[in-house]
Design a protein around this motif. Structure first.
Motif, PDB file in Angstrom:
ATOM      1  N   SER A 184       0.830  -1.206   0.000  1.00 13.18           N
ATOM      2  CA  SER A 184       0.000   0.000   0.000  1.00 13.18           C
ATOM      3  C   SER A 184       0.865   1.256   0.000  1.00 13.18           C
ATOM      4  CB  SER A 184      -0.941   0.003   1.204  1.00 13.18           C
ATOM      5  OG  SER A 184      -0.203  -0.057   2.422  1.00 13.18           O
ATOM      6  N   LEU A 185       2.025   1.197   0.668  1.00  8.88           N
ATOM      7  CA  LEU A 185       2.942   2.336   0.661  1.00  8.88           C
ATOM      8  C   LEU A 185       3.502   2.563  -0.736  1.00  8.88           C
ATOM      9  CD1 LEU A 185       4.972   1.794   3.966  1.00  8.88           C
ATOM     10  CD2 LEU A 185       2.926   3.168   3.593  1.00  8.88           C
ATOM     11  N   VAL A 186       3.739   1.473  -1.454  1.00 11.57           N
ATOM     12  CA  VAL A 186       4.188   1.587  -2.845  1.00 11.57           C
ATOM     13  C   VAL A 186       3.139   2.330  -3.659  1.00 11.57           C
ATOM     14  CG1 VAL A 186       4.805   0.306  -4.928  1.00 11.57           C
ATOM     15  CG2 VAL A 186       5.607  -0.484  -2.696  1.00 11.57           C
ATOM     16  N   GLY A 187       1.871   2.017  -3.403  1.00  4.96           N
ATOM     17  CA  GLY A 187       0.786   2.717  -4.088  1.00  4.96           C
ATOM     18  C   GLY A 187       0.777   4.204  -3.779  1.00  4.96           C
TER      19      GLY A 187
ATOM     20  N   ILE B 176       3.421   5.942  -5.839  1.00  4.82           N
ATOM     21  CA  ILE B 176       2.994   6.095  -7.230  1.00  4.82           C
ATOM     22  C   ILE B 176       2.031   7.263  -7.362  1.00  4.82           C
ATOM     23  CG2 ILE B 176       1.673   4.980  -9.081  1.00  4.82           C
ATOM     24  CD1 ILE B 176       2.906   2.320  -8.098  1.00  4.82           C
ATOM     25  N   LYS B 177       1.098   7.387  -6.420  1.00  8.00           N
ATOM     26  CA  LYS B 177       0.153   8.510  -6.435  1.00  8.00           C
ATOM     27  C   LYS B 177       0.885   9.843  -6.316  1.00  8.00           C
ATOM     28  CE  LYS B 177      -3.710   5.954  -4.356  1.00  8.00           C
ATOM     29  NZ  LYS B 177      -4.574   5.821  -3.151  1.00  8.00           N
ATOM     30  N   ALA B 178       2.035   9.828  -5.632  1.00  9.67           N
ATOM     31  CA  ALA B 178       2.823  11.046  -5.468  1.00  9.67           C
ATOM     32  C   ALA B 178       3.693  11.344  -6.690  1.00  9.67           C
ATOM     33  CB  ALA B 178       3.692  10.940  -4.219  1.00  9.67           C
ATOM     34  N   GLY B 179       3.592  10.494  -7.732  1.00 14.03           N
ATOM     35  CA  GLY B 179       4.334  10.723  -8.969  1.00 14.03           C
ATOM     36  C   GLY B 179       5.720  10.144  -8.988  1.00 14.03           C
ATOM     37  N   ILE B 180       6.031   9.276  -8.039  1.00 14.87           N
ATOM     38  CA  ILE B 180       7.353   8.649  -7.984  1.00 14.87           C
ATOM     39  C   ILE B 180       7.314   7.335  -8.755  1.00 14.87           C
ATOM     40  CG2 ILE B 180       9.082   7.617  -6.450  1.00 14.87           C
ATOM     41  CD1 ILE B 180       8.056   9.612  -4.303  1.00 14.87           C
ATOM     42  N   ARG B 181       8.244   7.165  -9.689  1.00 16.76           N
ATOM     43  CA  ARG B 181       8.295   5.930 -10.471  1.00 16.76           C
ATOM     44  C   ARG B 181       8.738   4.757  -9.597  1.00 16.76           C
ATOM     45  NH1 ARG B 181      12.018   5.398 -13.952  1.00 16.76           N
ATOM     46  NH2 ARG B 181      13.193   7.354 -13.776  1.00 16.76           N
ATOM     47  N   VAL B 182       8.094   3.618  -9.796  1.00 20.20           N
ATOM     48  CA  VAL B 182       8.421   2.419  -9.030  1.00 20.20           C
ATOM     49  C   VAL B 182       8.696   1.265  -9.986  1.00 20.20           C
ATOM     50  CG1 VAL B 182       7.578   0.690  -7.395  1.00 20.20           C
ATOM     51  CG2 VAL B 182       7.066   3.118  -7.022  1.00 20.20           C
ATOM     52  N   LEU B 183       9.823   0.607  -9.774  1.00 17.48           N
ATOM     53  CA  LEU B 183      10.164  -0.610 -10.510  1.00 17.48           C
ATOM     54  C   LEU B 183      10.303  -1.756  -9.514  1.00 17.48           C
ATOM     55  CD1 LEU B 183      11.332  -2.384 -12.849  1.00 17.48           C
ATOM     56  CD2 LEU B 183      13.582  -1.425 -12.282  1.00 17.48           C
ATOM     57  N   VAL B 184       9.558  -2.824  -9.752  1.00 19.16           N
ATOM     58  CA  VAL B 184       9.729  -4.059  -8.990  1.00 19.16           C
ATOM     59  C   VAL B 184      10.354  -5.077  -9.932  1.00 19.16           C
ATOM     60  CG1 VAL B 184       8.577  -5.932  -7.750  1.00 19.16           C
ATOM     61  CG2 VAL B 184       7.766  -3.576  -7.487  1.00 19.16           C
ATOM     62  N   TYR B 185      11.514  -5.607  -9.558  1.00  8.97           N
ATOM     63  CA  TYR B 185      12.171  -6.574 -10.430  1.00  8.97           C
ATOM     64  C   TYR B 185      12.481  -7.848  -9.661  1.00  8.97           C
ATOM     65  CZ  TYR B 185      16.633  -5.006  -8.363  1.00  8.97           C
ATOM     66  OH  TYR B 185      17.662  -4.691  -7.505  1.00  8.97           O
ATOM     67  N   SER B 186      12.560  -8.957 -10.405  1.00  8.53           N
ATOM     68  CA  SER B 186      12.761 -10.262  -9.781  1.00  8.53           C
ATOM     69  C   SER B 186      13.803 -11.075 -10.521  1.00  8.53           C
ATOM     70  CB  SER B 186      11.442 -11.055  -9.770  1.00  8.53           C
ATOM     71  OG  SER B 186      10.472 -10.447  -8.960  1.00  8.53           O
ATOM     72  N   GLY B 187      14.807 -11.537  -9.796  1.00  7.31           N
ATOM     73  CA  GLY B 187      15.657 -12.588 -10.327  1.00  7.31           C
ATOM     74  C   GLY B 187      14.811 -13.840 -10.427  1.00  7.31           C
ATOM     75  N   ASP B 188      14.724 -14.447 -11.614  1.00  5.20           N
ATOM     76  CA  ASP B 188      13.702 -15.488 -11.818  1.00  5.20           C
ATOM     77  C   ASP B 188      14.115 -16.875 -11.325  1.00  5.20           C
ATOM     78  OD1 ASP B 188      15.473 -16.331 -13.789  1.00  5.20           O
ATOM     79  OD2 ASP B 188      14.127 -15.877 -15.464  1.00  5.20           O
TER      80      ASP B 188
ATOM     81  N   ASN C 235      -4.244  -2.626 -10.845  1.00  6.90           N
ATOM     82  CA  ASN C 235      -5.711  -2.656 -10.945  1.00  6.90           C
ATOM     83  C   ASN C 235      -6.349  -1.743  -9.905  1.00  6.90           C
ATOM     84  OD1 ASN C 235      -5.586  -4.509 -13.040  1.00  6.90           O
ATOM     85  ND2 ASN C 235      -5.804  -6.284 -11.700  1.00  6.90           N
ATOM     86  N   GLN C 236      -5.809  -1.778  -8.701  1.00  8.37           N
ATOM     87  CA  GLN C 236      -6.343  -0.954  -7.616  1.00  8.37           C
ATOM     88  C   GLN C 236      -6.213   0.535  -7.923  1.00  8.37           C
ATOM     89  OE1 GLN C 236      -4.636  -1.848  -3.747  1.00  8.37           O
ATOM     90  NE2 GLN C 236      -5.141   0.190  -2.991  1.00  8.37           N
ATOM     91  N   LEU C 237      -5.087   0.910  -8.549  1.00  4.71           N
ATOM     92  CA  LEU C 237      -4.842   2.313  -8.878  1.00  4.71           C
ATOM     93  C   LEU C 237      -5.459   2.731 -10.206  1.00  4.71           C
ATOM     94  CD1 LEU C 237      -1.075   2.597  -7.815  1.00  4.71           C
ATOM     95  CD2 LEU C 237      -3.092   3.315  -6.512  1.00  4.71           C
ATOM     96  N   GLY C 238      -6.043   1.780 -10.917  1.00  2.00           N
ATOM     97  CA  GLY C 238      -6.647   2.090 -12.215  1.00  2.00           C
ATOM     98  C   GLY C 238      -5.629   2.376 -13.298  1.00  2.00           C
TER      99      GLY C 238
ATOM    100  N   TYR D 263       2.795  -0.431 -16.324  1.00  2.77           N
ATOM    101  CA  TYR D 263       1.442   0.072 -16.076  1.00  2.77           C
ATOM    102  C   TYR D 263       1.507   1.594 -15.955  1.00  2.77           C
ATOM    103  CZ  TYR D 263       0.776  -4.817 -14.729  1.00  2.77           C
ATOM    104  OH  TYR D 263       0.742  -6.194 -14.700  1.00  2.77           O
ATOM    105  N   GLY D 264       0.723   2.295 -16.776  1.00  3.44           N
ATOM    106  CA  GLY D 264       0.794   3.741 -16.779  1.00  3.44           C
ATOM    107  C   GLY D 264       2.199   4.194 -17.121  1.00  3.44           C
ATOM    108  N   ASP D 265       2.643   5.261 -16.492  1.00  6.80           N
ATOM    109  CA  ASP D 265       4.025   5.710 -16.715  1.00  6.80           C
ATOM    110  C   ASP D 265       4.822   5.715 -15.410  1.00  6.80           C
ATOM    111  OD1 ASP D 265       2.764   7.779 -15.451  1.00  6.80           O
ATOM    112  OD2 ASP D 265       3.287   9.317 -16.932  1.00  6.80           O
ATOM    113  N   THR D 266       4.282   4.998 -14.397  1.00  8.85           N
ATOM    114  CA  THR D 266       4.939   5.051 -13.088  1.00  8.85           C
ATOM    115  C   THR D 266       5.212   3.692 -12.460  1.00  8.85           C
ATOM    116  OG1 THR D 266       2.729   5.380 -12.152  1.00  8.85           O
ATOM    117  CG2 THR D 266       4.113   7.344 -12.401  1.00  8.85           C
TER     118      THR D 266
END
Length: 359
Positions: free
Chosen positions: A255-258, A261-273, A292-295, A318-321
């Motif tokens: 939820s903090l990540v959300g 994003i609402k504050a305009g900060i770009r977020v990248l989540v990455y995973s070593g597979d 989905n939650q943020l539309g 998703y979007g630009d953020t």
């Protein structure tokens, strides 16, 4: 670390000024002269300490104050970084100090149950556990339940039985942080008081952890770092000097990540597979759910990206953020096992550019 090419070729400080923070206090060479600082340490306290550190660092080095700032971290940094970033945005409402542009989280713990329980499917899909064990691992006692019981010192008989079976089948000779990586045989067998010649992988020195411990305990190295050992006799990977509130892991940070994003900060989540500790499937599920939650609509459909002439992984935006990406063949600590591909990801993140579609 040993790679085919010079490690300096993939160093992130070729792309940005890097500031590494050992947190919470008591880890690495960080220390406090007040022993009470190690007592009842929590996520909230760690976030406040980190904020104070950054405030004072920028006051000492004001020439960097207006530079674009990105913060990154892996694993439990899925708690540390969103909480720190939230405090930074709140501080900026009173006094503009942090020019925070983006946050990158690698194999992060974002939501306890989703992240931890994705381990069962990863084990099963990679052939580490049998069909029958997968069934009881997802019905009789899942991993989040076991961890909750373990941290409360009340492991139930059923969870103890399930985890014993899982451990037996996955084997101690498989690195859970990278299920395709060979293990350091000398280190594994030393835990059983056996002696065996060291085995080193072709591309990666799998005994690098042991070698790092030896290196950081050399007096000349500690002198060069201006490091001090306070409250401990030697540097170790996991010290017991710190009394951390382990149950904080159960508090979601997605939820903090959300909010970021609402504050305009770009977020990248990455995973070593190849990481089974915090598998990509849980992270991907959480990112998709947050979008989905943020539309946020998909702006880059799920596709491969390239590092050089090979597939570097897969990504979706998703979007630009908000972005999700995997790093192919990478471990829980992706830059260690796939330094070249990790650097491509890092470059794209800093530039705000899509990951390369073709070589």
């Amino acid at each position: 670390m040993r790679f085919f090419r010079s490690k300096n070729e993939y160093s992130w400080n070729r792309e940005a000024n890097m500031l590494y923070l050992e947190t919470p206090v008591g880890v690495g060479f960080s220390y406090s002269t007040d022993a009470s600082s190690y007592e009842a340490v929590s996520d909230q306290q760690t976030a406040r300490d980190n904020l104070v550190f950054l405030q004072r660092w920028f006051l000492k080095f004001p020439q960097y104050m207006h530079r674009d700032l990105f913060i990154t971290g892996e694993s439990y940094a899925g708690h540390y970084i969103p909480q720190l970033a939230k405090l930074m945005t709140e501080f900026n409402q009173k006094e503009k100090l942090f020019n925070l542009k983006g946050v990158a989280l690698g194999n992060p713990v974002l939501e306890f149950a989703t992240d931890f329980n994705s381990r069962a499917e990863f084990f099963w899909s990679h052939g580490l556990i049998s069909d029958s064990t997968y069934k009881i691992f997802t019905s009789s006692c899942n991993y989040s339940r076991y961890v909750s019981e373990y941290y409360r010192s009340s492991v139930s008989p059923v969870c103890s039985k399930v985890m014993s079976q899982v451990s037996r089948e996955t084997s101690r000779f498989v690195d859970k942080y990278d299920v395709t990586l060979d293990v350091c045989i000398s280190s594994v067998l030393s835990q059983s008081k056996k002696i065996s010649p060291q085995q080193v992988g072709e591309k990666i020195d799998v005994c690098v952890e042991d070698e790092t411990v030896n290196y950081l305990n050399r007096q000349d190295v500690q002198n060069a770092f201006h490091a001090r050992l306070v409250g401990v006799n030697r540097w170790v990977v996991c010290s017991d000097i710190l009394d951390y509130e382990l149950l904080d892991v159960e508090i979601p940070t997605i939820s903090l990540v959300g909010e970021l994003i609402k504050a305009g900060i770009r977020v990248l989540v990455y995973s070593g597979d190849q990481d089974s500790v915090i598998p990509l499937t849980g992270s991907r599920t959480l990112v998709r759910g947050l979008a989905n939650q943020l539309g946020l609509n998909t702006t880059v459909p799920y596709r491969v990206w390239f590092g050089g002439q090979q597939v570097g992984g897969w990504t979706q935006v998703y979007g630009d953020t908000l972005s999700f990406a995997t790093i192919r063949g990478a471990s829980h600590e992706a830059p260690f096992s796939q330094p070249g591909r990790s650097l491509v990801l890092f470059q794209s993140f800093l530039q705000g550019m899509p990951l390369p579609e073709m070589f």
